[in-house]
Design a protein around this motif. Structure first.
Motif, PDB file in Angstrom:
ATOM      1  N   CYS A  95       0.848  -1.185   0.000  1.00  0.00           N
ATOM      2  CA  CYS A  95       0.000   0.000   0.000  1.00  0.00           C
ATOM      3  C   CYS A  95       0.891   1.246   0.000  1.00  0.00           C
ATOM      4  CB  CYS A  95      -0.871  -0.017   1.246  1.00  0.00           C
ATOM      5  SG  CYS A  95      -1.940   1.425   1.446  1.00  0.00           S
ATOM      6  N   ASN A  96       0.479   2.244  -0.750  1.00  0.00           N
ATOM      7  CA  ASN A  96       1.226   3.511  -0.812  1.00  0.00           C
ATOM      8  C   ASN A  96       0.279   4.681  -0.594  1.00  0.00           C
ATOM      9  OD1 ASN A  96       1.885   5.924  -2.930  1.00  0.00           O
ATOM     10  ND2 ASN A  96       3.730   5.214  -1.872  1.00  0.00           N
ATOM     11  N   VAL A  97       0.729   5.619   0.195  1.00  0.00           N
ATOM     12  CA  VAL A  97      -0.041   6.847   0.415  1.00  0.00           C
ATOM     13  C   VAL A  97       0.883   8.037   0.203  1.00  0.00           C
ATOM     14  CG1 VAL A  97      -1.075   8.270   2.218  1.00  0.00           C
ATOM     15  CG2 VAL A  97      -1.782   5.889   1.951  1.00  0.00           C
ATOM     16  N   ALA A  98       0.419   8.993  -0.576  1.00  0.00           N
ATOM     17  CA  ALA A  98       1.118  10.264  -0.720  1.00  0.00           C
ATOM     18  C   ALA A  98       0.360  11.285   0.114  1.00  0.00           C
ATOM     19  CB  ALA A  98       1.172  10.688  -2.178  1.00  0.00           C
ATOM     20  N   ALA A  99       1.059  11.888   1.043  1.00  0.00           N
ATOM     21  CA  ALA A  99       0.382  12.772   1.988  1.00  0.00           C
ATOM     22  C   ALA A  99       1.212  14.029   2.223  1.00  0.00           C
ATOM     23  CB  ALA A  99       0.148  12.046   3.311  1.00  0.00           C
ATOM     24  N   ARG A 100       0.499  15.070   2.613  1.00  0.00           N
ATOM     25  CA  ARG A 100       1.132  16.365   2.856  1.00  0.00           C
ATOM     26  C   ARG A 100       0.868  16.783   4.300  1.00  0.00           C
ATOM     27  NH1 ARG A 100      -1.152  21.174   2.688  1.00  0.00           N
ATOM     28  NH2 ARG A 100      -3.047  20.290   1.774  1.00  0.00           N
ATOM     29  N   ARG A 101       1.932  17.137   4.974  1.00  0.00           N
ATOM     30  CA  ARG A 101       1.757  17.643   6.338  1.00  0.00           C
ATOM     31  C   ARG A 101       0.990  18.953   6.282  1.00  0.00           C
ATOM     32  NH1 ARG A 101       4.278  16.587  11.163  1.00  0.00           N
ATOM     33  NH2 ARG A 101       5.902  15.321  10.174  1.00  0.00           N
ATOM     34  N   LEU A 102       0.025  19.106   7.124  1.00  0.00           N
ATOM     35  CA  LEU A 102      -0.809  20.301   7.117  1.00  0.00           C
ATOM     36  C   LEU A 102       0.042  21.546   7.291  1.00  0.00           C
ATOM     37  CD1 LEU A 102      -3.835  19.047   9.249  1.00  0.00           C
ATOM     38  CD2 LEU A 102      -3.620  19.166   6.763  1.00  0.00           C
ATOM     39  N   GLY A 103      -0.200  22.503   6.414  1.00  0.00           N
ATOM     40  CA  GLY A 103       0.545  23.753   6.469  1.00  0.00           C
ATOM     41  C   GLY A 103       1.826  23.738   5.661  1.00  0.00           C
ATOM     42  N   ARG A 104       2.139  22.603   5.046  1.00  0.00           N
ATOM     43  CA  ARG A 104       3.348  22.507   4.240  1.00  0.00           C
ATOM     44  C   ARG A 104       3.007  22.043   2.827  1.00  0.00           C
ATOM     45  NH1 ARG A 104       8.076  20.070   8.220  1.00  0.00           N
ATOM     46  NH2 ARG A 104       7.684  21.521   9.958  1.00  0.00           N
ATOM     47  N   ASP A 105       3.919  22.305   1.883  1.00  0.00           N
ATOM     48  CA  ASP A 105       3.681  21.952   0.485  1.00  0.00           C
ATOM     49  C   ASP A 105       4.245  20.589   0.098  1.00  0.00           C
ATOM     50  OD1 ASP A 105       4.210  25.395  -0.556  1.00  0.00           O
ATOM     51  OD2 ASP A 105       2.372  24.353   0.044  1.00  0.00           O
ATOM     52  N   GLU A 106       5.267  20.143   0.790  1.00  0.00           N
ATOM     53  CA  GLU A 106       5.954  18.923   0.379  1.00  0.00           C
ATOM     54  C   GLU A 106       5.049  17.704   0.550  1.00  0.00           C
ATOM     55  OE1 GLU A 106       9.291  17.911   2.786  1.00  0.00           O
ATOM     56  OE2 GLU A 106      10.147  16.540   1.311  1.00  0.00           O
ATOM     57  N   VAL A 107       5.015  16.871  -0.485  1.00  0.00           N
ATOM     58  CA  VAL A 107       4.241  15.632  -0.450  1.00  0.00           C
ATOM     59  C   VAL A 107       5.205  14.484  -0.185  1.00  0.00           C
ATOM     60  CG1 VAL A 107       2.755  14.060  -1.728  1.00  0.00           C
ATOM     61  CG2 VAL A 107       2.502  16.533  -2.017  1.00  0.00           C
ATOM     62  N   LEU A 108       4.878  13.669   0.804  1.00  0.00           N
ATOM     63  CA  LEU A 108       5.732  12.558   1.198  1.00  0.00           C
ATOM     64  C   LEU A 108       5.051  11.234   0.888  1.00  0.00           C
ATOM     65  CD1 LEU A 108       6.793  13.969   4.680  1.00  0.00           C
ATOM     66  CD2 LEU A 108       8.061  14.095   2.542  1.00  0.00           C
ATOM     67  N   ASN A 109       5.867  10.215   0.619  1.00  0.00           N
ATOM     68  CA  ASN A 109       5.351   8.881   0.335  1.00  0.00           C
ATOM     69  C   ASN A 109       5.509   7.971   1.535  1.00  0.00           C
ATOM     70  OD1 ASN A 109       4.335   8.228  -2.452  1.00  0.00           O
ATOM     71  ND2 ASN A 109       6.164   9.404  -2.947  1.00  0.00           N
ATOM     72  N   TYR A 110       4.464   7.202   1.802  1.00  0.00           N
ATOM     73  CA  TYR A 110       4.488   6.247   2.900  1.00  0.00           C
ATOM     74  C   TYR A 110       4.088   4.876   2.369  1.00  0.00           C
ATOM     75  CZ  TYR A 110       4.766  10.350   5.832  1.00  0.00           C
ATOM     76  OH  TYR A 110       5.176  11.525   6.402  1.00  0.00           O
ATOM     77  N   TRP A 111       4.692   3.848   2.967  1.00  0.00           N
ATOM     78  CA  TRP A 111       4.488   2.480   2.494  1.00  0.00           C
ATOM     79  C   TRP A 111       3.996   1.576   3.612  1.00  0.00           C
ATOM     80  CZ3 TRP A 111       4.911   1.525  -2.629  1.00  0.00           C
ATOM     81  CH2 TRP A 111       5.611   2.449  -3.399  1.00  0.00           C
ATOM     82  N   GLY A 112       3.119   0.625   3.230  1.00  0.00           N
ATOM     83  CA  GLY A 112       2.734  -0.411   4.161  1.00  0.00           C
ATOM     84  C   GLY A 112       3.813  -1.468   4.256  1.00  0.00           C
ATOM     85  N   GLN A 113       3.568  -2.464   5.109  1.00  0.00           N
ATOM     86  CA  GLN A 113       4.579  -3.494   5.345  1.00  0.00           C
ATOM     87  C   GLN A 113       4.600  -4.537   4.237  1.00  0.00           C
ATOM     88  OE1 GLN A 113       1.672  -3.320   6.806  1.00  0.00           O
ATOM     89  NE2 GLN A 113       0.793  -5.392   7.033  1.00  0.00           N
ATOM     90  N   GLY A 114       3.578  -4.552   3.398  1.00  0.00           N
ATOM     91  CA  GLY A 114       3.499  -5.514   2.305  1.00  0.00           C
ATOM     92  C   GLY A 114       2.670  -6.725   2.694  1.00  0.00           C
ATOM     93  N   THR A 115       1.932  -7.248   1.731  1.00  0.00           N
ATOM     94  CA  THR A 115       1.137  -8.455   1.948  1.00  0.00           C
ATOM     95  C   THR A 115       1.331  -9.380   0.748  1.00  0.00           C
ATOM     96  OG1 THR A 115      -1.078  -9.307   2.468  1.00  0.00           O
ATOM     97  CG2 THR A 115      -0.987  -7.441   0.961  1.00  0.00           C
ATOM     98  N   GLN A 116       1.595 -10.632   1.035  1.00  0.00           N
ATOM     99  CA  GLN A 116       1.904 -11.597  -0.025  1.00  0.00           C
ATOM    100  C   GLN A 116       0.627 -12.068  -0.712  1.00  0.00           C
ATOM    101  OE1 GLN A 116       5.052 -12.920  -1.077  1.00  0.00           O
ATOM    102  NE2 GLN A 116       3.774 -13.761  -2.736  1.00  0.00           N
ATOM    103  N   VAL A 117       0.667 -12.032  -2.025  1.00  0.00           N
ATOM    104  CA  VAL A 117      -0.396 -12.621  -2.846  1.00  0.00           C
ATOM    105  C   VAL A 117       0.252 -13.711  -3.694  1.00  0.00           C
ATOM    106  CG1 VAL A 117      -2.011 -12.229  -4.734  1.00  0.00           C
ATOM    107  CG2 VAL A 117      -1.822 -10.551  -2.882  1.00  0.00           C
ATOM    108  N   THR A 118      -0.247 -14.916  -3.572  1.00  0.00           N
ATOM    109  CA  THR A 118       0.283 -16.043  -4.331  1.00  0.00           C
ATOM    110  C   THR A 118      -0.845 -16.677  -5.124  1.00  0.00           C
ATOM    111  OG1 THR A 118       1.952 -16.475  -2.630  1.00  0.00           O
ATOM    112  CG2 THR A 118       1.515 -18.232  -4.216  1.00  0.00           C
ATOM    113  N   VAL A 119      -0.632 -16.760  -6.430  1.00  0.00           N
ATOM    114  CA  VAL A 119      -1.640 -17.346  -7.315  1.00  0.00           C
ATOM    115  C   VAL A 119      -1.085 -18.658  -7.850  1.00  0.00           C
ATOM    116  CG1 VAL A 119      -3.102 -17.000  -9.326  1.00  0.00           C
ATOM    117  CG2 VAL A 119      -2.404 -15.028  -7.933  1.00  0.00           C
ATOM    118  N   SER A 120      -1.745 -19.733  -7.550  1.00  0.00           N
ATOM    119  CA  SER A 120      -1.286 -21.048  -8.000  1.00  0.00           C
ATOM    120  C   SER A 120      -1.963 -21.408  -9.321  1.00  0.00           C
ATOM    121  CB  SER A 120      -1.609 -22.102  -6.943  1.00  0.00           C
ATOM    122  OG  SER A 120      -2.999 -22.214  -6.767  1.00  0.00           O
ATOM    123  N   SER A 121      -1.175 -21.978 -10.199  1.00  0.00           N
ATOM    124  CA  SER A 121      -1.713 -22.315 -11.529  1.00  0.00           C
ATOM    125  C   SER A 121      -2.207 -23.756 -11.570  1.00  0.00           C
ATOM    126  CB  SER A 121      -0.659 -22.093 -12.590  1.00  0.00           C
ATOM    127  OG  SER A 121       0.495 -22.817 -12.283  1.00  0.00           O
TER     128      SER A 121
END
Length: 121
Positions: A95-121
């Motif tokens: 998961c990714n979120v781009a967010a801006r601290r209130l009162g500031r212009d800079e947009v920062l990126n934040y990441w989740g810890q990740g979740t595994q998706v496995t598709v078996s054929s």
């Protein structure tokens, strides 16, 4: 401060479906875009789907027609509905979120810890 909590990954057979969710816990930040990226070993992290605050969506060509993304702005939750899954979709999804601290212009990126998706054929 921004914290992301993901859920919904797992093992599924080809042709099946999974739904990922990500909740952003924010304090003194305004969220711009929310989205999902994925990564497999030895490869760069790639965009899967991103949705802006006004609902504009950007989907990777490889998932168009199969995946959809939506969000609940009031709850800061983003979902990724994955249908007709293929073995090529096997990856760790972040998961990714781009967010801006209130009162500031800079947009920062934040990441989740990740979740595994496995598709078996």
């Amino acid at each position: 401060q921004v914290q992301l909590v993901e859920s919904g990954g797992g093992l599924v057979q080809a042709g099946g479906s999974l739904r990922l969710s990500c909740t952003a816990f924010v304090r003194s930040f305004s969220i711009n875009t929310m989205g999902w990226y994925r990564q497999t070993p030895g490869k760069l992290r790639e965009l899967v789907a991103v949705i802006s605050k006004d609902g504009s969506i950007n989907l990777a060509d490889s998932v168009k027609g199969r995946f959809t993304i939506d969000r609940e702005n009031g709850k800061n939750i983003v979902y990724l509905q994955m249908n007709s899954l293929k073995s090529d979709d096997t990856a760790v999804y972040y998961c990714n979120v781009a967010a801006r601290r209130l009162g500031r212009d800079e947009v920062l990126n934040y990441w989740g810890q990740g979740t595994q998706v496995t598709v078996s054929s």
